[in-house]
Design an enzyme around this catalytic site. Structure first.
Site, mmCIF file in Angstrom:
data_model
loop_
_atom_site.group_PDB
_atom_site.id
_atom_site.type_symbol
_atom_site.label_atom_id
_atom_site.label_comp_id
_atom_site.label_asym_id
_atom_site.label_seq_id
_atom_site.Cartn_x
_atom_site.Cartn_y
_atom_site.Cartn_z
ATOM 1 N N LYS A 1 59.216 4.784 30.891
ATOM 2 C CA LYS A 1 58.825 4.918 29.483
ATOM 3 C C LYS A 1 57.361 4.575 29.300
ATOM 4 O O LYS A 1 56.616 5.250 28.606
ATOM 5 C CB LYS A 1 59.701 3.981 28.644
ATOM 6 C CG LYS A 1 59.402 4.010 27.159
ATOM 7 C CD LYS A 1 60.002 5.241 26.541
ATOM 8 C CE LYS A 1 59.610 5.429 25.095
ATOM 9 N NZ LYS A 1 59.623 6.847 24.729
ATOM 10 N N CYS B 1 58.343 -1.305 35.234
ATOM 11 C CA CYS B 1 58.934 -2.620 35.504
ATOM 12 C C CYS B 1 59.062 -3.456 34.229
ATOM 13 O O CYS B 1 58.248 -3.361 33.323
ATOM 14 C CB CYS B 1 58.049 -3.394 36.473
ATOM 15 S SG CYS B 1 57.789 -2.546 38.017
#
Ligand code: G6P
Length: 583
Positions: free
Chosen positions: A578, A2
């Site tokens: 990521k 997020c």
């Protein structure tokens, strides 16, 4: 994972907020949304990309806007679960990074019904309930964060108020200062028009307006440093490359050069690392994903030097019983410095009074801030979800540690790396790699093998390959093949063999024979010709002991090419993020 961004300004809010959201896309997400105030709280949300959200957002008539890219944890990707979330009485709107661990308890305690499955919505309604009672926004936020368990970076709008309120615990949150804008963002890359920023302290809360900000901790003003952004945004843009992943693979020579140059110049840091040498009897290397593979490489270096060294996957280390104490050096490896599992592992190391050293690409990260010694890798921003250049630099950091521990001159390592860089032409490897994509795509099974350090390269190669091609592959030590996985080998199997260690070459050849006699095809990645191979990728002719720095590059490129050939986006693989900021 997020990402959140908030902007305050008199004009161009739509451009600014989408600029930020686009910059946060690299973190990986499945839905996105914005919230603002236009005669009441308004939200626009969608499942899918930021482009899609932008196409349905025609104008933002508001002085404040908050936005979010969501990577589903509590509740699947849907418009209802997408942030922002609005309180039951529609007076509070929030976006949230992190996890509220006691959300079910709070729902019961306050008898709150939520429309979404998220752990976030409850927080909006809780702030509203407190505010109705206290009539004090900051007090309400402080009361709520004192009840929350877990991690959070929150951006909060109150209806009728042109400020953005915030609170953070564990999850990073920054205030950004622009020319005529103020920002709130989870990541400095998400506010490219900010020239200075504050990295908000843990458990702080407060607000920003167009011309002011206040940061509090437990009811008192918290002192914060304003620092220059100091990021070269050109390194975070694509240039002429079609994808970040390819760009980042091509940056490997530069990254190796910048990283070794940094250590040669930074004698103060090198001396601090040297101080550890005499006081430790064990080394534990801890990380997740690709960074864990760099640990495995480092473990070999420490073992060679006579240290007891173990590599641990962070999420396992937290619960296992490996003995650690004040004489243990814990090396935490994390490109982002924000991986939740590695942060939890670090807490365990600190509790046991171990010496802590981290190898990271982000020196302002949570892990860096909490480790005694910080070893930066000089990669610049790594945008593609699948890590490439950071891995090569992390392995180089392991060589740097080896040289320091052996009391060898780093200038000698510098000379070796300079020679390596001269011989390392990524485009030559790329040309060789392309030839084999059709064989990869037609294989039923893909197995990657190697011995010793080559096994570590095989592990990283296999991870890279499955991450972005969505094709299953397995990696194992050469000698282990015959103990089970050999059953998979037939004419439709491709075995990729890492073969860079001359003293082990005979053993590797035996395995190649076992595979060929069962019809399997062999792709050898090596610095030496191999007549038994069906296909061959030649590594640059560099000193054998430095091959672990480059031997994974062919498979980084093959993974990339396979992904593109399959029509997928290599920079944003499905389901992955990521920086994984939840355990
Ligand atoms: C995620 C990424 C991986 C990365 C891992 C560890 O899973 O998708 O590419 O290797 O996190 O990240 P870190 O930032 O701690 O190195």
């Amino acid at each position: 994972m997020c990402g959140l961004v908030g902007v305050i300004g008199d004009d161009n809010l739509r451009d600014e907020i989408f600029l930020g959201l686009h910059k946060l896309e690299y973190r990986g997400y499945d839905s996105a949304g914005i919230g603002y105030i236009d005669g009441g709280i308004c939200t626009i949300k969608c499942v899918g990309g930021v482009d899609k959200l932008q196409s349905i957002t025609h104008a933002i008539n508001s002085k404040v806007c908050i936005a979010h890219t969501r990577w589903a944890t509590h509740g699947g990707p849907s418009v209802i679960n997408c942030h922002p979330h609005v309180s039951a009485g529609k007076s509070v709107c929030i976006v949230h990074n992190g996890i509220i661990e006691n959300c079910d308890y709070l729902k019961n305690k306050y008898n709150i019904n939520c429309v979404s499955d998220t752990d976030t919505e409850i927080v909006a309604t809780l702030i509203e309930i407190k505010y109705l009672r206290t009539k004090d926004k900051l007090q309400s936020i402080n009361e709520v964060i004192n009840e929350l368990k877990g991690s959070f970076a929150l951006a909060i709008l109150f209806d009728g108020d042109n400020s953005i309120y915030f609170a953070r615990n564990i999850s990073p949150l920054l205030i950004g200062f622009g020319k005529d804008k103020m920002y709130l963002c989870s990541d400095v890359l998400g506010m490219p028009n900010a020239s200075k920023y504050i990295d908000l302290p843990n458990l702080s809360y407060g607000y920003i307006t167009l011309s002011d900000y206040k940061v509090y901790h437990n009811g008192s003003i918290a002192n914060c440093n304003i620092v220059d952004v100091g990021i070269d945004y050109t390194s975070a843009s694509l240039g002429d490359y079609p994808h970040y992943m390819l760009k980042e693979i091509y940056e490997i020579p530069k990254v190796l050069k910048d990283t070794i140059s940094y250590y040669v110049k930074n004698t103060k840091l090198v001396n601090r690392i040297k101080e550890c040498v005499h006081r430790i009897n064990k080394v534990v290397l801890i990380a997740c994903g690709t960074s864990y593979h760099a640990c495995l490489m480092g473990e070999k270096f420490f073992n060679e030097m006579g240290y007891l060294a173990y590599s641990c996957i962070a999420s396992e280390f937290v619960y296992d019983s490996i003995p650690i104490d004040k004489n243990t050096l814990c090396i935490l490896v994390s490109q982002s410095g924000e991986t939740a599992d590695t942060i939890s592992a670090l807490a365990k190391c600190k509790k046991a009074h171990c010496k802590t050293l981290c190898i990271t690409n982000v020196v302002s990260s949570t892990i860096a801030k909490n480790c005694k010694i910080v070893m930066p890798i000089k990669c610049g921003p790594e945008i593609a979800v699948a890590s490439t250049k950071a891995y090569n630099a992390q392995v180089l950091a392991m060589y740097v540690l080896q040289y320091i521990f052996k009391n060898k001159k780093l200038s000698t390592l510098h000379t070796h790396i300079n020679k390596l860089i001269k011989l390392l032409d990524v485009s030559v490897i790329e040309k060789q790699s392309i030839k084999y994509i059709k064989h990869i795509l037609s294989a039923k099974n893909i197995i990657m093998i190697g011995k010793n350090a080559d096994y570590v390269s095989a592990l990283e190669a296999s991870l890279k390959f499955k991450e972005i091609s969505y094709i299953s592959s397995t990696a194992l030590p050469c000698g282990e093949l015959k103990h089970g996985t050999l059953a998979l080998v037939d004419e439709d199997t491709l075995v990729i063999v890492f073969d860079t260690i001359s003293k082990l070459r005979d053993k590797t050849s035996n395995i190649i024979s076992q595979i060929k006699s069962r019809g399997g095809k062999i792709l050898v990645i090596s610095n030496k010709e191999n007549n038994a191979a069906n296909y061959m990728i030649a590594l640059p002719n560099i000193k054998e002991r430095f091959l672990p720095l480059v031997s994974v590059i062919p498979m980084q490129l093959i993974s990339y090419k396979t992904c593109v050939a399959c029509g997928y986006n290599p920079d944003k693989p499905r389901n992955l993020a990521k920086s994984v900021t939840v355990e």
